[in-house]
Write a protein that holds these residues in place. Structure first.
Motif, PDB file in Angstrom:
ATOM      1  N   THR A  83       0.946  -1.114  -0.011  1.00 29.54           N
ATOM      2  CA  THR A  83       0.098   0.050   0.061  1.00 29.54           C
ATOM      3  C   THR A  83       0.749   1.061  -0.104  1.00 29.54           C
ATOM      4  N   ALA A  84       0.187   2.631  -0.210  1.00 30.91           N
ATOM      5  CA  ALA A  84       1.188   3.672  -0.408  1.00 30.91           C
ATOM      6  C   ALA A  84       1.714   3.942   1.129  1.00 30.91           C
ATOM      7  N   SER A  85       3.205   4.401   0.987  1.00 31.86           N
ATOM      8  CA  SER A  85       3.666   4.678   2.272  1.00 31.86           C
ATOM      9  C   SER A  85       3.336   5.544   2.966  1.00 31.86           C
ATOM     10  N   PRO A  86       3.245   6.005   4.439  1.00 38.86           N
ATOM     11  CA  PRO A  86       2.737   7.156   4.895  1.00 38.86           C
ATOM     12  C   PRO A  86       3.422   8.412   4.460  1.00 38.86           C
ATOM     13  N   SER A  87       5.016   7.985   4.174  1.00 37.93           N
ATOM     14  CA  SER A  87       5.750   9.381   3.781  1.00 37.93           C
ATOM     15  C   SER A  87       5.633   9.780   2.397  1.00 37.93           C
ATOM     16  N   HIS A  88       4.702   8.781   1.679  1.00 36.43           N
ATOM     17  CA  HIS A  88       4.636   9.418   0.322  1.00 36.43           C
ATOM     18  C   HIS A  88       3.073   9.705   0.107  1.00 36.43           C
ATOM     19  N   LYS A  89       2.358   9.463   1.141  1.00 37.37           N
ATOM     20  CA  LYS A  89       0.966   9.738   0.838  1.00 37.37           C
ATOM     21  C   LYS A  89       0.508  11.289   0.796  1.00 37.37           C
ATOM     22  N   GLU A  90       1.560  12.029   0.988  1.00 37.53           N
ATOM     23  CA  GLU A  90       1.216  13.622   1.021  1.00 37.53           C
ATOM     24  C   GLU A  90       2.498  14.371   0.301  1.00 37.53           C
ATOM     25  N   GLY A  91       2.285  15.245  -0.632  1.00 35.61           N
ATOM     26  CA  GLY A  91       3.407  16.113  -1.200  1.00 35.61           C
ATOM     27  C   GLY A  91       4.130  15.384  -2.173  1.00 35.61           C
ATOM     28  N   ARG A  92       3.797  14.315  -2.484  1.00 35.87           N
ATOM     29  CA  ARG A  92       4.397  13.981  -3.905  1.00 35.87           C
ATOM     30  C   ARG A  92       3.478  13.394  -4.839  1.00 35.87           C
ATOM     31  N   THR A  93       3.790  13.682  -6.183  1.00 38.80           N
ATOM     32  CA  THR A  93       3.223  12.912  -7.226  1.00 38.80           C
ATOM     33  C   THR A  93       3.863  11.686  -7.587  1.00 38.80           C
ATOM     34  N   THR A  94       2.953  10.713  -8.287  1.00 37.30           N
ATOM     35  CA  THR A  94       3.548   9.545  -8.883  1.00 37.30           C
ATOM     36  C   THR A  94       3.146   9.512 -10.391  1.00 37.30           C
ATOM     37  N   GLY A  95       4.276   8.951 -11.196  1.00 39.57           N
ATOM     38  CA  GLY A  95       3.846   8.694 -12.511  1.00 39.57           C
ATOM     39  C   GLY A  95       4.189   7.230 -13.010  1.00 39.57           C
ATOM     40  N   ASP A  96       3.297   7.073 -14.129  1.00 38.96           N
ATOM     41  CA  ASP A  96       3.713   5.740 -14.965  1.00 38.96           C
ATOM     42  C   ASP A  96       3.193   5.832 -16.173  1.00 38.96           C
ATOM     43  N   GLU A  97       3.291   4.923 -16.872  1.00 41.38           N
ATOM     44  CA  GLU A  97       3.059   4.802 -18.142  1.00 41.38           C
ATOM     45  C   GLU A  97       1.860   4.024 -18.737  1.00 41.38           C
ATOM     46  N   ILE A  98       0.864   4.600 -19.331  1.00 40.10           N
ATOM     47  CA  ILE A  98      -0.271   4.195 -20.032  1.00 40.10           C
ATOM     48  C   ILE A  98      -0.334   4.302 -21.408  1.00 40.10           C
ATOM     49  N   VAL A  99      -1.495   3.346 -21.937  1.00 45.69           N
ATOM     50  CA  VAL A  99      -1.427   3.510 -23.596  1.00 45.69           C
ATOM     51  C   VAL A  99      -2.884   4.027 -23.671  1.00 45.69           C
ATOM     52  N   GLU A 100      -2.947   4.904 -24.771  1.00 46.31           N
ATOM     53  CA  GLU A 100      -4.260   5.228 -25.344  1.00 46.31           C
ATOM     54  C   GLU A 100      -4.444   4.570 -26.728  1.00 46.31           C
ATOM     55  N   ILE A 101      -5.664   4.000 -26.853  1.00 48.69           N
ATOM     56  CA  ILE A 101      -6.170   3.162 -27.873  1.00 48.69           C
ATOM     57  C   ILE A 101      -7.181   3.946 -28.873  1.00 48.69           C
ATOM     58  N   HIS A 102      -7.289   3.948 -29.993  1.00 49.51           N
ATOM     59  CA  HIS A 102      -7.885   4.746 -30.774  1.00 49.51           C
ATOM     60  C   HIS A 102      -8.644   3.531 -31.714  1.00 49.51           C
ATOM     61  N   ALA A 103      -9.714   3.720 -32.050  1.00 45.96           N
ATOM     62  CA  ALA A 103     -10.519   3.216 -33.318  1.00 45.96           C
ATOM     63  C   ALA A 103     -11.634   4.045 -33.889  1.00 45.96           C
ATOM     64  N   ASN A 143       1.537   5.279 -26.807  1.00 47.14           N
ATOM     65  CA  ASN A 143       2.165   5.182 -25.321  1.00 47.14           C
ATOM     66  C   ASN A 143       2.285   6.638 -24.898  1.00 47.14           C
ATOM     67  N   LEU A 144       1.727   6.750 -23.609  1.00 50.66           N
ATOM     68  CA  LEU A 144       1.680   7.939 -23.135  1.00 50.66           C
ATOM     69  C   LEU A 144       2.343   7.878 -21.506  1.00 50.66           C
ATOM     70  N   LYS A 145       2.888   8.981 -20.936  1.00 49.33           N
ATOM     71  CA  LYS A 145       3.183   8.998 -19.558  1.00 49.33           C
ATOM     72  C   LYS A 145       2.309   9.953 -18.804  1.00 49.33           C
ATOM     73  N   ARG A 146       1.945   9.781 -17.646  1.00 44.57           N
ATOM     74  CA  ARG A 146       1.055  10.383 -16.822  1.00 44.57           C
ATOM     75  C   ARG A 146       1.559  10.912 -15.435  1.00 44.57           C
ATOM     76  N   THR A 147       1.121  11.728 -15.004  1.00 42.30           N
ATOM     77  CA  THR A 147       1.487  12.105 -13.479  1.00 42.30           C
ATOM     78  C   THR A 147       0.262  12.078 -12.815  1.00 42.30           C
ATOM     79  N   ILE A 148       0.258  11.327 -11.622  1.00 42.72           N
ATOM     80  CA  ILE A 148      -0.929  10.962 -10.810  1.00 42.72           C
ATOM     81  C   ILE A 148      -0.866  11.678  -9.327  1.00 42.72           C
ATOM     82  N   LEU A 149      -1.920  12.446  -9.177  1.00 44.21           N
ATOM     83  CA  LEU A 149      -2.036  13.135  -7.847  1.00 44.21           C
ATOM     84  C   LEU A 149      -2.093  11.916  -6.756  1.00 44.21           C
ATOM     85  N   PRO A 150      -1.247  11.850  -5.773  1.00 50.06           N
ATOM     86  CA  PRO A 150      -1.575  10.679  -4.476  1.00 50.06           C
ATOM     87  C   PRO A 150      -3.111  11.240  -3.994  1.00 50.06           C
TER      88      PRO A 150
END
Length: 430
Positions: free
Chosen positions: A271-291, A361-368
């Motif tokens: 689960t999310a670490s308490p030290s990272h629950k506030e004040g930091r954003t996280t990022g990952d890679e996602i995919v956008e599909i079109h048809a 392929n996209l990168k995104r920034t996620i608000l905790p």
């Protein structure tokens, strides 16, 4: 968010995965109740709490009640005639069983008819499809000519479908993994001798990018086709435990093969670490599909969006567009985790008129964020709280608020305001 981290230091197989989930807290009775929805007979499950190398864990297995009657009674005699083609699929926990052949269509039918969540069935069918494609390539056969023995039998259907049932019951929404570890040498199976990694696993490794280390001191198979196919379908990335996560629970699932070393799969609930629950954003890679769809009935668009979201898409929507020669059409857009691209593509091809799809392929920034339940005069409401530095964003989750608004014959806004007021009081801001 609950994340499962796999530590496959001694390989991975179907029953090791389930043993590990049970050791992490999967409820055995709930699991069996869900599994009954398959409407299959001729087996019973065993779950043993045991120790290996002084480490406690779980050993899960599927026992066939009659080696000559292991198939579901809904199959006709013609359907279960033994096929001479040896698919060569060997799960190291199942090598003592000798099963009739089933093709992919029969397995899909068994799973599709089960009264289970669509996402669970889609994921399980995807695993079988992954293995079937690998076997078709290895044996130079058309996909519909591949007949399963070990992995197509009742016990492996339970292993594969059961794993996704377990993820759902534990509320696991993401799976990550360390590198896989396999053995080496040769193994004897019912149809001859095979090199390790076994051919189906080696075929699935092709262009997968999945890291696999081979141990020269272990002269047997550690990674089975079932285990590898599940990993290939569900793991979002391979690497160490993320810094922003903390370990909540550790479980071990044991295998039955004697390797000369600890034969176990370790799993961690993160689960999310308490030290990272506030004040930091996280990022990952996602995919956008079109048809692009210019001949799709309007009611079908809403139907497929529901299917995509149920299967785990982050978002799905359509946009009116004009194509060449002024033809009105819709562009379907799906935003999904990378590991679910194949699932989303299969759903689009199955439920829309498209003949082709595009990926970005996209990168995104996620608000905790965290989730909190508050009590209002209308009932309990869930809030989503996003955090950045000392600021907070608080929104009311729609589904529960809408249900309460309908139950009490009030507006949605009244329920939302009551929830925010309750939160402010609890937070000392009123």
């Amino acid at each position: 968010m609950t994340c499962l981290y796999l530590d496959p230091f001694s390989g991975i197989s179907g029953n090791m995965l389930l043993g590990m989930l049970f050791d992490l807290g999967l409820d055995y009775d709930q699991f069996q109740n869900e599994l009954k929805k398959l409407n299959l007979a001729g087996y019973h499950l065993t779950l043993e709490s045991t120790r290996r190398s002084a480490i406690g864990g779980k050993l899960f297995d599927v026992k066939l009640e009659d080696a000559n009657h292991h198939v579901d009674e809904s199959l006709t005699a013609k359907e279960v005639q033994k096929n001479d083609y040896p698919a060569g699929i060997n799960d190291n926990e199942k090598t003592s069983h000798h099963h009739h052949g089933r093709n992919l269509a029969e397995i899909k039918r068994i799973i599709s008819q089960a009264d289970l969540k669509s996402a669970i069935k889609t994921q399980a069918i995807g695993v079988f499809d992954e293995i079937a494609r690998a076997e078709a390539s290895v044996h130079r056969l058309p996909l519909d000519k591949v007949h399963f023995h070990e992995v197509g039998a009742l016990d492996s259907i339970i292993d594969i479908l059961g794993f996704f049932i377990g993820l759902d019951l534990l509320g696991i929404t993401k799976v990550i993994s360390g590198p896989l570890v396999d053995g080496s040498g040769l193994i004897k199976v019912a149809h001859g001798t095979m090199p390790v990694p076994v051919p189906a696993v080696m075929q699935m490794r092709k262009n997968s990018g999945i890291p696999v280390h081979q141990r020269e001191d272990v002269r047997t198979e550690l990674v089975t086709p079932t285990g590898f196919a599940i990993v290939k379908r569900v793991v979002s990335f391979f690497g160490p435990i993320p810094e922003e996560m903390q370990i909540e629970k550790i479980g071990y699932g044991f295998g039955t093969r004697q390797t000369g070393h600890l034969n176990a799969l370790r799993g961690l609930l993160l689960t999310a670490s308490p030290s990272h629950k506030e004040g930091r954003t996280t990022g990952d890679e996602i995919v956008e599909i079109h048809a692009n769809l210019d001949d799709q009935p309007g009611e079908g668009l809403g139907f497929v969006i529901g299917k995509l979201l149920e299967a785990g898409a982050y978002d799905a929507y359509f946009t009116p567009i004009y194509m060449k020669k002024g033809r009105p059409a819709y562009q379907m857009t799906v935003i999904t985790p990378k590991q679910k691209c194949r699932i989303m593509a299969d759903l689009l091809f199955q439920h829309t008129t498209t003949f082709g799809i595009r990926y970005v392929n996209l990168k995104r920034t996620i608000l905790p964020r965290t989730f909190k339940k508050v009590c209002t005069k209308f009932g309990e409401v869930t809030l989503k709280i996003g955090m950045i530095k000392s600021s907070k964003k608080v929104t009311v989750e729609y589904d529960r608020a809408a249900i309460l608004a309908n139950q009490h014959h009030v507006s949605l806004e009244q329920v939302q305001q009551a929830a925010l007021l309750a939160y402010n009081k609890e937070d000392g801001m009123a």
